[in-house]
Motif scaffolding. Structure first.
Motif, PDB file in Angstrom:
ATOM      1  N   GLY A  71      71.199  50.764  -8.073  1.00 12.85           N
ATOM      2  CA  GLY A  71      70.506  49.648  -8.689  1.00 12.85           C
ATOM      3  C   GLY A  71      69.140  49.378  -8.100  1.00 12.85           C
ATOM      4  N   ALA A  72      68.874  49.917  -6.924  1.00  9.03           N
ATOM      5  CA  ALA A  72      67.565  49.727  -6.290  1.00  9.03           C
ATOM      6  C   ALA A  72      66.547  50.708  -6.870  1.00  9.03           C
ATOM      7  N   THR A  73      65.283  50.385  -6.738  1.00 10.00           N
ATOM      8  CA  THR A  73      64.202  51.296  -7.115  1.00 10.00           C
ATOM      9  C   THR A  73      63.782  52.054  -5.863  1.00 10.00           C
ATOM     10  N   ILE A  74      64.071  53.348  -5.812  1.00  8.23           N
ATOM     11  CA  ILE A  74      63.803  54.161  -4.628  1.00  8.23           C
ATOM     12  C   ILE A  74      62.440  54.833  -4.779  1.00  8.23           C
ATOM     13  N   ASP A  75      61.554  54.586  -3.807  1.00  4.86           N
ATOM     14  CA  ASP A  75      60.199  55.130  -3.856  1.00  4.86           C
ATOM     15  C   ASP A  75      60.034  56.372  -2.991  1.00  4.86           C
ATOM     16  N   SER A  76      60.777  56.462  -1.901  1.00  2.76           N
ATOM     17  CA  SER A  76      60.620  57.606  -0.999  1.00  2.76           C
ATOM     18  C   SER A  76      61.891  57.826  -0.190  1.00  2.76           C
ATOM     19  N   ILE A  77      62.063  59.073   0.219  1.00  3.46           N
ATOM     20  CA  ILE A  77      63.188  59.477   1.068  1.00  3.46           C
ATOM     21  C   ILE A  77      62.624  60.374   2.159  1.00  3.46           C
ATOM     22  N   SER A  78      63.065  60.183   3.382  1.00  2.00           N
ATOM     23  CA  SER A  78      62.631  61.072   4.450  1.00  2.00           C
ATOM     24  C   SER A  78      63.840  61.526   5.264  1.00  2.00           C
ATOM     25  N   LEU A  79      63.822  62.795   5.639  1.00  2.00           N
ATOM     26  CA  LEU A  79      64.869  63.373   6.472  1.00  2.00           C
ATOM     27  C   LEU A  79      64.240  63.809   7.783  1.00  2.00           C
ATOM     28  N   ALA A  80      64.752  63.289   8.896  1.00  2.00           N
ATOM     29  CA  ALA A  80      64.257  63.649  10.227  1.00  2.00           C
ATOM     30  C   ALA A  80      65.367  64.366  10.985  1.00  2.00           C
ATOM     31  N   ILE A  81      65.051  65.532  11.545  1.00  2.00           N
ATOM     32  CA  ILE A  81      66.024  66.274  12.339  1.00  2.00           C
ATOM     33  C   ILE A  81      65.475  66.492  13.742  1.00  2.00           C
ATOM     34  N   ASP A  82      66.342  66.267  14.727  1.00  2.00           N
ATOM     35  CA  ASP A  82      65.976  66.464  16.128  1.00  2.00           C
ATOM     36  C   ASP A  82      66.726  67.698  16.628  1.00  2.00           C
ATOM     37  N   PHE A  83      66.004  68.702  17.116  1.00  2.00           N
ATOM     38  CA  PHE A  83      66.610  69.985  17.457  1.00  2.00           C
ATOM     39  C   PHE A  83      65.892  70.615  18.645  1.00  2.00           C
ATOM     40  N   ALA A  84      66.453  71.710  19.160  1.00  2.39           N
ATOM     41  CA  ALA A  84      65.845  72.437  20.282  1.00  2.39           C
ATOM     42  C   ALA A  84      66.234  73.907  20.202  1.00  2.39           C
ATOM     43  N   ASN A  85      65.400  74.742  20.808  1.00  2.00           N
ATOM     44  CA  ASN A  85      65.651  76.189  20.921  1.00  2.00           C
ATOM     45  C   ASN A  85      65.732  76.891  19.567  1.00  2.00           C
ATOM     46  N   ALA A  86      64.851  76.487  18.656  1.00  2.00           N
ATOM     47  CA  ALA A  86      64.818  77.114  17.337  1.00  2.00           C
ATOM     48  C   ALA A  86      63.703  78.135  17.207  1.00  2.00           C
ATOM     49  N   GLY A  87      62.972  78.368  18.277  1.00  2.00           N
ATOM     50  CA  GLY A  87      61.894  79.354  18.202  1.00  2.00           C
ATOM     51  C   GLY A  87      60.634  78.777  17.597  1.00  2.00           C
ATOM     52  N   PRO A  88      59.857  79.610  16.891  1.00  2.00           N
ATOM     53  CA  PRO A  88      60.162  80.996  16.515  1.00  2.00           C
ATOM     54  C   PRO A  88      59.989  81.974  17.671  1.00  2.00           C
ATOM     55  N   ASN A  89      60.667  83.109  17.562  1.00  2.00           N
ATOM     56  CA  ASN A  89      60.566  84.173  18.562  1.00  2.00           C
ATOM     57  C   ASN A  89      60.211  85.487  17.880  1.00  2.00           C
ATOM     58  N   SER A  90      59.544  86.355  18.628  1.00  2.00           N
ATOM     59  CA  SER A  90      59.121  87.638  18.076  1.00  2.00           C
ATOM     60  C   SER A  90      59.015  88.668  19.195  1.00  2.00           C
ATOM     61  N   ILE A  91      58.925  89.915  18.796  1.00  2.00           N
ATOM     62  CA  ILE A  91      58.722  91.015  19.738  1.00  2.00           C
ATOM     63  C   ILE A  91      57.358  91.639  19.446  1.00  2.00           C
ATOM     64  N   ASP A 125      59.995  74.750  17.501  1.00  4.49           N
ATOM     65  CA  ASP A 125      60.214  73.800  18.587  1.00  4.49           C
ATOM     66  C   ASP A 125      59.026  72.875  18.815  1.00  4.49           C
ATOM     67  N   ASP A 126      57.821  73.336  18.508  1.00  4.15           N
ATOM     68  CA  ASP A 126      56.654  72.512  18.799  1.00  4.15           C
ATOM     69  C   ASP A 126      56.472  71.366  17.812  1.00  4.15           C
ATOM     70  N   VAL A 127      57.263  71.297  16.739  1.00  2.00           N
ATOM     71  CA  VAL A 127      57.176  70.169  15.808  1.00  2.00           C
ATOM     72  C   VAL A 127      58.449  69.325  15.823  1.00  2.00           C
ATOM     73  N   ALA A 128      59.363  69.597  16.762  1.00  2.00           N
ATOM     74  CA  ALA A 128      60.592  68.815  16.847  1.00  2.00           C
ATOM     75  C   ALA A 128      60.321  67.464  17.511  1.00  2.00           C
ATOM     76  N   PRO A 129      60.887  66.376  17.000  1.00  2.00           N
ATOM     77  CA  PRO A 129      61.694  66.313  15.792  1.00  2.00           C
ATOM     78  C   PRO A 129      60.842  66.465  14.525  1.00  2.00           C
ATOM     79  N   LEU A 130      61.438  67.074  13.516  1.00  2.00           N
ATOM     80  CA  LEU A 130      60.745  67.369  12.271  1.00  2.00           C
ATOM     81  C   LEU A 130      61.151  66.349  11.213  1.00  2.00           C
ATOM     82  N   THR A 131      60.142  65.766  10.532  1.00  2.00           N
ATOM     83  CA  THR A 131      60.407  64.808   9.456  1.00  2.00           C
ATOM     84  C   THR A 131      59.822  65.340   8.160  1.00  2.00           C
ATOM     85  N   VAL A 132      60.631  65.359   7.114  1.00  2.00           N
ATOM     86  CA  VAL A 132      60.201  65.804   5.792  1.00  2.00           C
ATOM     87  C   VAL A 132      60.302  64.620   4.838  1.00  2.00           C
TER      88      VAL A 132
END
Length: 224
Positions: A71-91, A125-132
């Motif tokens: 019944g509410a009027t929803i204008d925006s939704i955001s998802l925030a995740i807090d994480f660690a050790n996700a890289g990225p990694n490469s050789i 990892d350098d953008v954690a926590p990430l909010t979308v």
């Protein structure tokens, strides 16, 4: 009579729908870990996180239900995740580099597990926590996810890791969904307000009738 008219007008205006200012309507948090929130999937729980691992039989999947905001009027939704050790990694091989770990966050509808019309965001990892943030005016994918989430009153998310060669994992500590918009303000005692408005209008009409000057007598009229 001016006061009576004001009273009637105020009563009538009180019957019109009223909206609260745009604000946060709901905040929903999943804190992962032993004795805390346990998401779907075979990922291992740590003390205060869930270990998300790629290429397992029943991978991580989680969702939020915000049907309490119907019944509410929803204008925006955001998802925030807090994480660690996700890289990225490469050789680094000198003349070229091979990515070995590139995690992606996938956001979809309430029970959606496909990639059709979903939003894929690279994690690091350098953008954690990430909010979308998701709105109707976001990019095409984000707008589609927003529209589906509002229609379903729910949102789901999971992770994928497209890099090859090794099996990777990371620690997800929490996920928080914030829903913002406008909620309708319930009108108190609508029937009482209606009666007050109608009563005020009646009083205005009667008061006007009583205060109208009497018509002068016709001097040519025959005596009664």
């Amino acid at each position: 009579m001016g006061r009576l008219r004001s009273f009637a007008l105020a009563g009538a205006l009180a019957l019109l729908p009223s909206l609260a200012p745009a604000a946060v309507l709901g905040v929903y948090t999943h804190d992962y870990g032993i004795g805390q929130y346990d998401p779907q999937g075979d990922d291992v729980l740590g003390a205060d996180f869930v270990e998300v691992t790629e290429n397992i039989a029943n991978p991580f999947f989680d969702s939020f239900d915000f049907s309490d905001l119907a019944g509410a009027t929803i204008d925006s939704i955001s998802l925030a995740i807090d994480f660690a050790n996700a890289g990225p990694n490469s050789i680094d091989f000198g003349i070229f580099t091979i990515d070995t770990e590139i995690w992606e966050l996938v956001i979809g509808g309430a029970d959606d597990t496909s990639l059709a019309d979903d939003l894929v965001t690279t994690m690091s990892d350098d953008v954690a926590p990430l909010t979308v943030a998701l709105t109707a005016s976001s990019g095409p994918a984000a707008a589609d996810v927003f529209s589906n989430a509002v229609a379903d009153l729910g949102l789901s998310f999971w992770f994928q890791e497209p890099a090859l060669f090794v099996t990777d994992s990371f620690q997800l500590a929490s996920a928080t969904l914030t829903v913002s918009g406008v909620s309708a303000v319930p009108l108190p005692a609508p029937f009482a307000l209606l009666l007050a408005a109608l009563g005020g209008l009646v009083l205005v009409r009667r008061s006007g009738s009583r205060r109208s000057p009497a018509a002068p007598a016709d001097p040519n009229a025959a005596p009664g």
